[in-house]
Motif scaffolding. Structure first.
Motif, PDB file in Angstrom:
ATOM      1  N   ALA A  47       0.830  -1.212   0.000  1.00  0.00           N
ATOM      2  CA  ALA A  47       0.000   0.000   0.000  1.00  0.00           C
ATOM      3  C   ALA A  47       0.863   1.259   0.000  1.00  0.00           C
ATOM      4  O   ALA A  47       0.569   2.213  -0.733  1.00  0.00           O
ATOM      5  CB  ALA A  47      -0.937   0.004   1.209  1.00  0.00           C
ATOM      6  N   HIS A  48       1.932   1.286   0.789  1.00  0.00           N
ATOM      7  CA  HIS A  48       2.819   2.459   0.810  1.00  0.00           C
ATOM      8  C   HIS A  48       3.519   2.646  -0.530  1.00  0.00           C
ATOM      9  O   HIS A  48       3.644   3.771  -1.017  1.00  0.00           O
ATOM     10  CB  HIS A  48       3.845   2.345   1.934  1.00  0.00           C
ATOM     11  CG  HIS A  48       3.258   2.580   3.286  1.00  0.00           C
ATOM     12  ND1 HIS A  48       3.825   2.077   4.434  1.00  0.00           N
ATOM     13  CD2 HIS A  48       2.157   3.254   3.691  1.00  0.00           C
ATOM     14  CE1 HIS A  48       3.097   2.422   5.470  1.00  0.00           C
ATOM     15  NE2 HIS A  48       2.070   3.127   5.048  1.00  0.00           N
ATOM     16  N   ALA A  49       3.956   1.556  -1.120  1.00  0.00           N
ATOM     17  CA  ALA A  49       4.634   1.650  -2.414  1.00  0.00           C
ATOM     18  C   ALA A  49       3.681   2.141  -3.491  1.00  0.00           C
ATOM     19  O   ALA A  49       4.042   2.989  -4.319  1.00  0.00           O
ATOM     20  CB  ALA A  49       5.229   0.296  -2.803  1.00  0.00           C
ATOM     21  N   VAL A  50       2.457   1.637  -3.485  1.00  0.00           N
ATOM     22  CA  VAL A  50       1.472   2.066  -4.484  1.00  0.00           C
ATOM     23  C   VAL A  50       1.129   3.542  -4.285  1.00  0.00           C
ATOM     24  O   VAL A  50       0.986   4.290  -5.256  1.00  0.00           O
ATOM     25  CB  VAL A  50       0.215   1.166  -4.430  1.00  0.00           C
ATOM     26  CG1 VAL A  50      -0.928   1.751  -5.246  1.00  0.00           C
ATOM     27  CG2 VAL A  50       0.555  -0.241  -4.920  1.00  0.00           C
ATOM     28  N   ALA A  51       1.026   3.976  -3.042  1.00  0.00           N
ATOM     29  CA  ALA A  51       0.742   5.390  -2.773  1.00  0.00           C
ATOM     30  C   ALA A  51       1.854   6.291  -3.308  1.00  0.00           C
ATOM     31  O   ALA A  51       1.585   7.393  -3.794  1.00  0.00           O
ATOM     32  CB  ALA A  51       0.566   5.619  -1.271  1.00  0.00           C
ATOM     33  N   ALA A  69       6.348   0.773  -6.797  1.00  0.00           N
ATOM     34  CA  ALA A  69       4.992   0.228  -6.730  1.00  0.00           C
ATOM     35  C   ALA A  69       4.878  -1.004  -7.614  1.00  0.00           C
ATOM     36  O   ALA A  69       4.338  -2.037  -7.188  1.00  0.00           O
ATOM     37  CB  ALA A  69       3.973   1.283  -7.153  1.00  0.00           C
ATOM     38  N   ASP A  70       5.373  -0.902  -8.835  1.00  0.00           N
ATOM     39  CA  ASP A  70       5.327  -2.043  -9.754  1.00  0.00           C
ATOM     40  C   ASP A  70       6.079  -3.237  -9.177  1.00  0.00           C
ATOM     41  O   ASP A  70       5.610  -4.377  -9.252  1.00  0.00           O
ATOM     42  CB  ASP A  70       5.918  -1.665 -11.116  1.00  0.00           C
ATOM     43  CG  ASP A  70       5.085  -0.627 -11.845  1.00  0.00           C
ATOM     44  OD1 ASP A  70       3.881  -0.488 -11.537  1.00  0.00           O
ATOM     45  OD2 ASP A  70       5.645   0.048 -12.731  1.00  0.00           O
ATOM     46  N   ALA A  71       7.235  -2.967  -8.597  1.00  0.00           N
ATOM     47  CA  ALA A  71       8.055  -4.042  -8.029  1.00  0.00           C
ATOM     48  C   ALA A  71       7.356  -4.705  -6.845  1.00  0.00           C
ATOM     49  O   ALA A  71       7.369  -5.937  -6.720  1.00  0.00           O
ATOM     50  CB  ALA A  71       9.418  -3.498  -7.608  1.00  0.00           C
ATOM     51  N   LYS A  72       6.737  -3.915  -5.972  1.00  0.00           N
ATOM     52  CA  LYS A  72       6.054  -4.477  -4.804  1.00  0.00           C
ATOM     53  C   LYS A  72       4.834  -5.301  -5.210  1.00  0.00           C
ATOM     54  O   LYS A  72       4.565  -6.351  -4.621  1.00  0.00           O
ATOM     55  CB  LYS A  72       5.632  -3.379  -3.827  1.00  0.00           C
ATOM     56  CG  LYS A  72       6.776  -2.716  -3.099  1.00  0.00           C
ATOM     57  CD  LYS A  72       7.417  -3.645  -2.108  1.00  0.00           C
ATOM     58  CE  LYS A  72       8.505  -2.909  -1.341  1.00  0.00           C
ATOM     59  NZ  LYS A  72       9.263  -3.790  -0.469  1.00  0.00           N
ATOM     60  N   VAL A  73       4.092  -4.834  -6.199  1.00  0.00           N
ATOM     61  CA  VAL A  73       2.927  -5.594  -6.667  1.00  0.00           C
ATOM     62  C   VAL A  73       3.383  -6.906  -7.283  1.00  0.00           C
ATOM     63  O   VAL A  73       2.806  -7.967  -7.021  1.00  0.00           O
ATOM     64  CB  VAL A  73       2.079  -4.755  -7.654  1.00  0.00           C
ATOM     65  CG1 VAL A  73       1.043  -5.618  -8.348  1.00  0.00           C
ATOM     66  CG2 VAL A  73       1.419  -3.583  -6.928  1.00  0.00           C
ATOM     67  N   LYS A  74       4.441  -6.860  -8.087  1.00  0.00           N
ATOM     68  CA  LYS A  74       4.979  -8.088  -8.706  1.00  0.00           C
ATOM     69  C   LYS A  74       5.463  -9.046  -7.626  1.00  0.00           C
ATOM     70  O   LYS A  74       5.180 -10.255  -7.680  1.00  0.00           O
ATOM     71  CB  LYS A  74       6.118  -7.731  -9.654  1.00  0.00           C
ATOM     72  CG  LYS A  74       6.713  -8.927 -10.383  1.00  0.00           C
ATOM     73  CD  LYS A  74       7.792  -8.480 -11.372  1.00  0.00           C
ATOM     74  CE  LYS A  74       8.252  -9.609 -12.243  1.00  0.00           C
ATOM     75  NZ  LYS A  74       9.319 -10.392 -11.693  1.00  0.00           N
ATOM     76  N   GLU A  75       6.172  -8.521  -6.652  1.00  0.00           N
ATOM     77  CA  GLU A  75       6.677  -9.341  -5.547  1.00  0.00           C
ATOM     78  C   GLU A  75       5.524 -10.013  -4.795  1.00  0.00           C
ATOM     79  O   GLU A  75       5.581 -11.208  -4.483  1.00  0.00           O
ATOM     80  CB  GLU A  75       7.481  -8.440  -4.610  1.00  0.00           C
ATOM     81  CG  GLU A  75       8.049  -9.100  -3.388  1.00  0.00           C
ATOM     82  CD  GLU A  75       8.736  -8.090  -2.499  1.00  0.00           C
ATOM     83  OE1 GLU A  75       9.952  -8.244  -2.302  1.00  0.00           O
ATOM     84  OE2 GLU A  75       8.081  -7.149  -2.000  1.00  0.00           O
ATOM     85  N   ALA A  76       4.465  -9.257  -4.517  1.00  0.00           N
ATOM     86  CA  ALA A  76       3.308  -9.804  -3.810  1.00  0.00           C
ATOM     87  C   ALA A  76       2.618 -10.870  -4.654  1.00  0.00           C
ATOM     88  O   ALA A  76       2.218 -11.925  -4.138  1.00  0.00           O
ATOM     89  CB  ALA A  76       2.330  -8.693  -3.439  1.00  0.00           C
ATOM     90  N   SER A  77       2.489 -10.617  -5.937  1.00  0.00           N
ATOM     91  CA  SER A  77       1.858 -11.604  -6.837  1.00  0.00           C
ATOM     92  C   SER A  77       2.636 -12.906  -6.855  1.00  0.00           C
ATOM     93  O   SER A  77       2.052 -13.993  -6.829  1.00  0.00           O
ATOM     94  CB  SER A  77       1.769 -11.040  -8.257  1.00  0.00           C
ATOM     95  OG  SER A  77       0.882  -9.963  -8.303  1.00  0.00           O
TER      96      SER A  77
END
Length: 96
Positions: free
Chosen positions: A69-73, A79-87
């Motif tokens: 959430a912080h990265a996307v904000a 943000a892209d890296a955190k979403v990919k990592e979470a996926s």
């Protein structure tokens, strides 16, 4: 200063939860050492797997609410890296 992670506010409860799981694992070891009935060992193994899965989902939830959430904000490549990592983490959990 140490990094703050999503689980930091509940760190002690996570540690306690992991200690309970550790106790379950030790119980499994004792069951094998004591030649307990196979089905009883399998039942306990299922309980340990469930406990680990529950812990993993709690960690994932906190990671999404905090780190992602912080990265996307903030947007951008982070943000892209955190979403990919979470996926990728979700995919690993689904496969396990």
């Amino acid at each position: 200063m140490a990094a703050t992670h999503g689980y930091s506010n509940d760190k002690q409860s996570h540690i306690n939860r992991l200690r309970r799981i550790e106790g379950q694992i030790r119980g499994l070891q004792r069951m094998v050492e004591d030649d307990q009935y196979c089905i009883d060992i399998l039942t306990q193994t299922s309980a340990v797997n469930s406990a680990l899965r529950s812990f993993a989902l709690a960690m994932l939830d906190e990671h999404l609410k905090h780190c992602v959430a912080h990265a996307v904000a903030n947007g951008g490549e982070e943000a892209d890296a955190k979403v990919k990592e979470a996926s990728e983490a979700i995919a690993r959990l689904v496969r396990s």
